[in-house]
Write a protein that holds these residues in place. Structure first.
Motif, PDB file in Angstrom:
ATOM      1  N   TRP A 298     -34.173   6.725   6.341  1.00 28.94           N
ATOM      2  CA  TRP A 298     -34.279   6.400   7.818  1.00 28.94           C
ATOM      3  C   TRP A 298     -33.861   7.743   8.770  1.00 28.94           C
ATOM      4  N   VAL A 299     -32.902   8.206   8.066  1.00 28.55           N
ATOM      5  CA  VAL A 299     -32.149   9.468   9.057  1.00 28.55           C
ATOM      6  C   VAL A 299     -33.210  10.418   9.256  1.00 28.55           C
ATOM      7  N   GLU A 302     -35.902   9.445  11.436  1.00 31.61           N
ATOM      8  CA  GLU A 302     -35.421   9.737  13.014  1.00 31.61           C
ATOM      9  C   GLU A 302     -35.367  11.297  13.306  1.00 31.61           C
ATOM     10  N   ASP A 309     -38.384  14.509  20.645  1.00 31.27           N
ATOM     11  CA  ASP A 309     -37.392  13.732  21.633  1.00 31.27           C
ATOM     12  C   ASP A 309     -37.753  12.286  21.866  1.00 31.27           C
ATOM     13  N   LEU A 310     -38.230  11.767  20.693  1.00 32.94           N
ATOM     14  CA  LEU A 310     -38.499  10.223  20.638  1.00 32.94           C
ATOM     15  C   LEU A 310     -37.545   9.471  19.619  1.00 32.94           C
ATOM     16  N   PRO A 311     -37.407   8.428  19.927  1.00 34.80           N
ATOM     17  CA  PRO A 311     -36.559   7.401  19.188  1.00 34.80           C
ATOM     18  C   PRO A 311     -37.659   7.070  18.057  1.00 34.80           C
ATOM     19  N   PRO A 312     -37.163   6.653  16.749  1.00 33.89           N
ATOM     20  CA  PRO A 312     -37.997   6.571  15.529  1.00 33.89           C
ATOM     21  C   PRO A 312     -38.614   5.097  15.722  1.00 33.89           C
ATOM     22  N   TRP A 341     -40.962  -2.368   7.488  1.00 37.35           N
ATOM     23  CA  TRP A 341     -39.612  -2.390   7.926  1.00 37.35           C
ATOM     24  C   TRP A 341     -39.061  -3.777   7.527  1.00 37.35           C
ATOM     25  N   PRO A 343     -36.490  -6.243   8.303  1.00 35.25           N
ATOM     26  CA  PRO A 343     -35.482  -6.716   9.144  1.00 35.25           C
ATOM     27  C   PRO A 343     -34.359  -7.367   8.571  1.00 35.25           C
ATOM     28  N   ALA A 344     -34.454  -7.950   7.266  1.00 32.81           N
ATOM     29  CA  ALA A 344     -33.199  -8.486   6.721  1.00 32.81           C
ATOM     30  C   ALA A 344     -32.438  -7.523   6.224  1.00 32.81           C
ATOM     31  N   LEU A 345     -32.998  -6.498   5.504  1.00 30.41           N
ATOM     32  CA  LEU A 345     -32.378  -5.404   4.754  1.00 30.41           C
ATOM     33  C   LEU A 345     -31.848  -4.249   5.961  1.00 30.41           C
ATOM     34  N   LYS A 346     -32.435  -4.115   6.911  1.00 31.75           N
ATOM     35  CA  LYS A 346     -32.589  -2.979   7.873  1.00 31.75           C
ATOM     36  C   LYS A 346     -32.976  -1.797   6.835  1.00 31.75           C
ATOM     37  N   LYS A 347     -33.970  -1.831   6.252  1.00 32.68           N
ATOM     38  CA  LYS A 347     -34.571  -0.577   5.440  1.00 32.68           C
ATOM     39  C   LYS A 347     -36.108  -0.393   5.750  1.00 32.68           C
TER      40      LYS A 347
ATOM     41  N   PRO B  76     -26.266  -5.208   5.643  1.00 35.15           N
ATOM     42  CA  PRO B  76     -27.064  -6.488   5.455  1.00 35.15           C
ATOM     43  C   PRO B  76     -26.818  -6.904   3.760  1.00 35.15           C
ATOM     44  N   ARG B 134     -31.136   6.806  26.142  1.00 37.00           N
ATOM     45  CA  ARG B 134     -31.202   7.848  25.309  1.00 37.00           C
ATOM     46  C   ARG B 134     -30.221   8.949  25.397  1.00 37.00           C
ATOM     47  N   ASP B 231     -32.499  -1.910  15.206  1.00 36.97           N
ATOM     48  CA  ASP B 231     -33.779  -1.418  14.417  1.00 36.97           C
ATOM     49  C   ASP B 231     -34.508  -0.329  15.190  1.00 36.97           C
TER      50      ASP B 231
END
Lengths: 396, 529
Positions: A298-299, A302, A309-312, A341, A343-347, B76, B134, B231
């Motif tokens: 994810w990093v 990102e 200049d955008l969020p992921p 993606w 949502p439960a594992l945030k991965k 999580p 941001r 997220d």
């Protein structure tokens, strides 16, 4: 043109989004809301109901039914006890997978097979002189899947079946409200869950009753989009997404053996004849590729977005368009077939196939993604499957 | 009894203390967390107050929790799950209502009932806030640079931030200046015409502060609440599965897995100080623990006045801490409901699954503040209500519900004095419910149990001095390099080896874990540990 499933009436009154898709010739709901998010959380935190009637269903009866199925399935169905369900696949003579599904032993000489594609003609090829009848009951029976931590509590209030003693991958006959049903502790979410099988004409009633009794438990009508996220989290593969049935493939390279899609565990190789056995004995130790789970960094993702200049951003649905994978030398080594993606594992997860040399847990590969239309490779780490495996799934 | 020596002792098992502990333990430090209560979480705590009903007793929604902390600590795995809230519902006394949904077109139709123009400007406003957020994200994810320092690293950090700021362009800078100086109401007046839209938007500017929607400075808090991030998506708010306590427990689980020791019912009496250096702590029961550093998760006033003691502080610093504004302005009422009552302005329940704001007009809000200014609780307060059981049925018996009501203004400093609160507690709760009844006529019938938490209770039971939910006001003079005191924004304190990691440090309050993380990061980076 697709037609309505046995519970179409109930589905269409609830499907305010009008988001439908075709599933095996039926109208199936993608999501009831304009986004599947709440349905996903119902699966994981309360209970979700999804119509899985479009599955192909075959009843196999007769004295030799077990022997018959053992010749078709890679698993030795003779070992299946009454009231037991198993998941497995079946192959062609060359050992390539045709489809995967469940086999339930409903009675001594009564089995039911579910499939993603029609297989009556193929099954009948192996009838020979065995005492067995195979009938396509796809339209005769409907199937409703109730998945999520509260699913048992809801069904307990509705059925005479002893839900507390219905173990993982077991099936039992009984009544639900006033309808004759089979309930199996199976599903495609990787969570605590059940599937209710009943005559198609009774399905609307079962569906409505589930909502009446289930309301205090937070039951929710769910569609395929939510199911797709949960099934990737559960590490379940899907025919026509993560692999192609051998009879749909023009080239051998596209075909897969059970060992190449994570189904090696269900092949009972050393026993009397079954279709594909001879080939599988040779193929067993030489898979061209194996199924792996990937955790996409994810990093790094990102950072790629930050360059613009955008969020992921990630697709808010599970994706199923393949993505290429590379090794550290930037050589193409395989592909990811679906992902989501979580949502439960945030991965940010994916299911993929790569040569065994790259499949070790902890190995770092690169996956190709696009960021602002530009192709980028992001590190993806091989992780153990299933991604999501709560204790409640199997717990008595 | 004396115990073996730790690298770090953390006073207070709130979510920031636990995050800090987890990061230090992850860096192979020997860490001990001491929590006074029987349960972990501080103000982010879930308790089964009535059998079968689980409440997020204080902090009740989550949005600011930093995604990198979730990742670094693999929360999580330890039970943290966040479910989005996708609607904000506001009923009005004339029977109309507004629901703002995650679905943009649906929201546009809702707002256009009040103003077609506002309906179109609404997403534009959201865009501006998202851009702004941001920039703020850069600020909250890094320690506050010290503008008075000539340390090259500090200068570099300021330049970096300045460059980032400049790149946003002139319009952005004007907007930023407006946000920092204006009131929430004035700021929103520049954008919108419909009071029905402005009043529920403006309350984000006052939550947890002792400001009114027309008080200058409240616009900034508006932004603070606008930068929710789940997220990677800005502006989303969520509920924690099993209540906010589950987040604290997940942090504790991570900390334990990395090897930290966590004790509950371990009330610290004071910090041991030898020659101006913190060497450990003494518990109420006489037990002593020594450590290389002591880290306080408590608010600044409690840290320095109770744990350190005035004798160890120089007079200037003492004055700064004394001047630090806490003055809590809110209370909480938790209800166990027999059934889900409807709101007369809009029957049904779909719109009740998000947050419900009782703030029918800007004047209503300002009047509520008027009473508080003179030391009385608002007879008709602003309420922010959530019914988590609609999304997470595990927190209530089947068919029953839990309702959490955040109530503002309930000033800590009553004109009779804060100690009058226990006597007024039930009378206050009665008045809140009576006010809610105007909007939700069946509420009294639905109530099975009631828990009323006044600012006095927040102080006594949860250790929030003066009942301030943010460990100190989020007003500009107490933020960034001035939080909690000028010169002491980087988690260090004038007492050597005493550090801070709570919401009273940069970047401030809210369930975000950033102070805990940045504090641990700073300690490790500066070689304090």
């Amino acid at each position: 043109m697709p037609i309505g499933s046995p519970v179409h009436e109930s589905l269409s009154t609830r499907c305010s989004s009008m988001f439908w898709k075709e599933w095996s010739g039926y109208h199936a709901v993608k999501s009831f809301d304009n986004c599947h998010e709440r349905e996903y959380f119902a699966f994981r935190h309360a209970a979700g109901v999804i119509d899985v009637s479009p599955l192909f269903k075959y009843d196999v009866t007769g004295k030799d039914a077990g022997q018959f199925l053992s010749q078709i399935m890679v698993k030795d169905i003779n070992k299946l006890k009454v009231g037991q369900v198993t998941y497995c696949c079946w192959c062609d003579e060359d050992g390539y997978v045709l489809d995967d599904g469940t086999v339930s032993r409903l009675e001594e000489d009564y089995y039911r097979v579910t499939a993603a594609e029609p297989f009556l003609a193929w099954f009948l090829k192996f009838k020979r002189n065995l005492q067995v009848e195979v009938s396509d009951v796809s339209t005769k029976y409907a199937a409703l899947s109730i998945q999520g931590p509260n699913s048992r509590s809801i069904l307990k209030e509705m059925t005479d079946i002893d839900m507390d003693n219905l173990r993982f991958f077991r099936v039992e006959k009984g009544t639900l409200a006033t309808v004759d049903v089979w309930i199996s502790r199976t599903g495609y979410t990787g969570d605590l869950g059940y599937e209710v099988w009943c005559l198609a004409e009774n399905a609307n009633q079962v569906y409505e009753d589930l909502f009446k009794i289930g309301a205090p438990w937070g039951i929710k009508a769910c569609g395929l989009d939510a199911l797709d996220v949960t099934r990737v989290e559960a590490g379940f593969i899907m025919n026509a997404v993560d692999y192609y049935s051998a009879n749909q493939c023009l080239i051998d390279a596209r075909k897969v053996t059970p060992y190449e899609i994570g189904l090696g565990w269900c092949v009972d190789l050393d026993r009397s004849f079954f279709v594909g056995q001879k080939a599988l004995k040779k193929l067993k130790d030489h898979p061209r590729k194996v199924l792996i789970g990937l955790d996409i960094d994810w990093v790094e993702l990102e950072k790629e977005f930050a360059k613009h200049d955008l969020p992921p951003e990630v697709c808010n649905q599970a994706w199923r368009d393949g993505k290429p994978l590379y090794n550290s030398m930037d050589e193409f080594i395989g592909f990811a077939t679906s992902g989501t993606w979580s949502p439960a594992l945030k991965k940010n997860l994916a299911l993929a196939q790569v040569p065994p040399a790259y499949a070790k847990v902890g190995n770092k590969l690169k996956i190709e993604l696009t960021v602002e239309y530009e192709r980028r490779t992001i590190t993806a780490t091989v992780v153990k499957l299933p991604f999501f495996n709560p204790e409640r799934k199997r717990k008595p | 009894m004396k115990h073996s020596k730790y690298d770090a002792i953390i006073i207070g098992g709130g979510h920031n203390g636990l995050v800090c502990a987890a990061y230090l333990a992850k860096a192979k430090k020997k860490v001990l967390v001491l929590e006074r209560r029987h349960v972990l979480g501080g103000a982010a705590v879930t308790e089964e107050v009535f059998p079968g009903f689980k409440f997020s007793v204080c902090s009740y929604v989550v949005s600011l929790f930093r995604p990198h902390i979730i990742r670094d600590l693999n929360l999580p795995k330890h039970g943290m799950e966040i479910m989005p809230l996708d609607v904000s519902f506001s009923p009005y006394l004339d029977g109309r209502s507004l629901a703002r949904w995650a679905d943009g077109t649906r929201t546009r139709r809702e707002i256009s009932k009040f103003s077609a123009k506002d309906a179109e400007i609404y997403p534009e406003f959201g865009m501006s806030m998202a851009k702004m957020s941001r920039f703020v994200k850069e600020i909250i994810d890094n320690p506050a640079p010290n503008p008075t320092s000539f340390n090259p690293k500090e200068l570099f950090n300021i330049l970096k931030l300045g460059k980032y700021f400049k790149e946003f362009g002139g319009d952005f800078m004007h907007l930023h200046a407006q946000l920092l100086t204006m009131s929430a109401a004035d700021f929103l007046d520049m954008w919108f015409e419909s009071d029905e839209l402005k009043s529920p938007m403006s309350v984000s500017g006052i939550i947890g502060t002792f400001l009114g929607v027309r008080s200058p400075g409240s616009a900034y808090v508006l932004l603070h609440h606008y930068m929710g991030e789940i997220d990677g998506a800005f502006r989303s708010w969520g509920l924690s599965k099993g209540g906010t306590g589950q987040i604290s427990l997940a942090c504790a689980g991570a900390a334990r897995e990395f090897g930290a020791d966590i004790l509950t019912e371990a009330s610290v009496a004071h910090v041991k100080i030898k020659k101006g250096r913190a060497t450990g702590v003494v518990l109420e029961n006489g037990d002593e623990y020594d450590a290389k550093v002591v880290v306080s998760n408590l608010d600044p006033k409690r840290t320095f006045m109770n744990m350190v003691g005035e004798d160890h502080l120089d007079s200037e610093f003492k004055q700064q801490i004394n001047r630090y504004k806490l003055r809590g302005s809110s209370g909480k009422i938790n209800l166990a409901l027999d059934f889900l009552p409807e709101f007369s302005a809009r029957p049904g329940q779909e719109h009740l699954r998000g947050d419900i704001a009782i703030c029918p007009s800007t004047d209503y809000l300002e009047k509520a503040y008027d009473e508080a200014k003179y030391g009385a609780y608002s007879k008709r307060p602003y309420m922010n209500i959530v019914i988590p059981s609609l999304t997470d049925p595990s927190v209530a018996p089947p068919g029953k519900h839990v309702m959490s009501i955040f109530v503002q203004y309930a000033p800590y400093h009553l004109k009779e004095g804060p100690e009058a609160w226990p006597e007024k507690r039930e009378e206050w709760a009665d008045s809140v419910i009576t006010c809610l009844e105007e909007f939700c006529p069946d509420i009294k019938k639905a109530i099975k149990h009631r828990q009323a938490i006044t600012p006095w209770d927040l102080e006594k039971d949860f250790g929030l001095t003066e009942g301030n939910i943010f460990h100190g006001e989020l007003s500009l003079e107490q933020l960034l390099f001035q939080r909690p005191a000028p010169g002491w924004s980087q988690y260090k304190t004038p007492i050597k080896d005493l550090w801070m990691c709570g919401s009273g440090t940069h970047p401030g309050g809210g369930l975000m874990g950033a102070p805990g993380h940045l504090s641990a990061h700073t300690m490790l980076e500066t070689g304090a540990l």
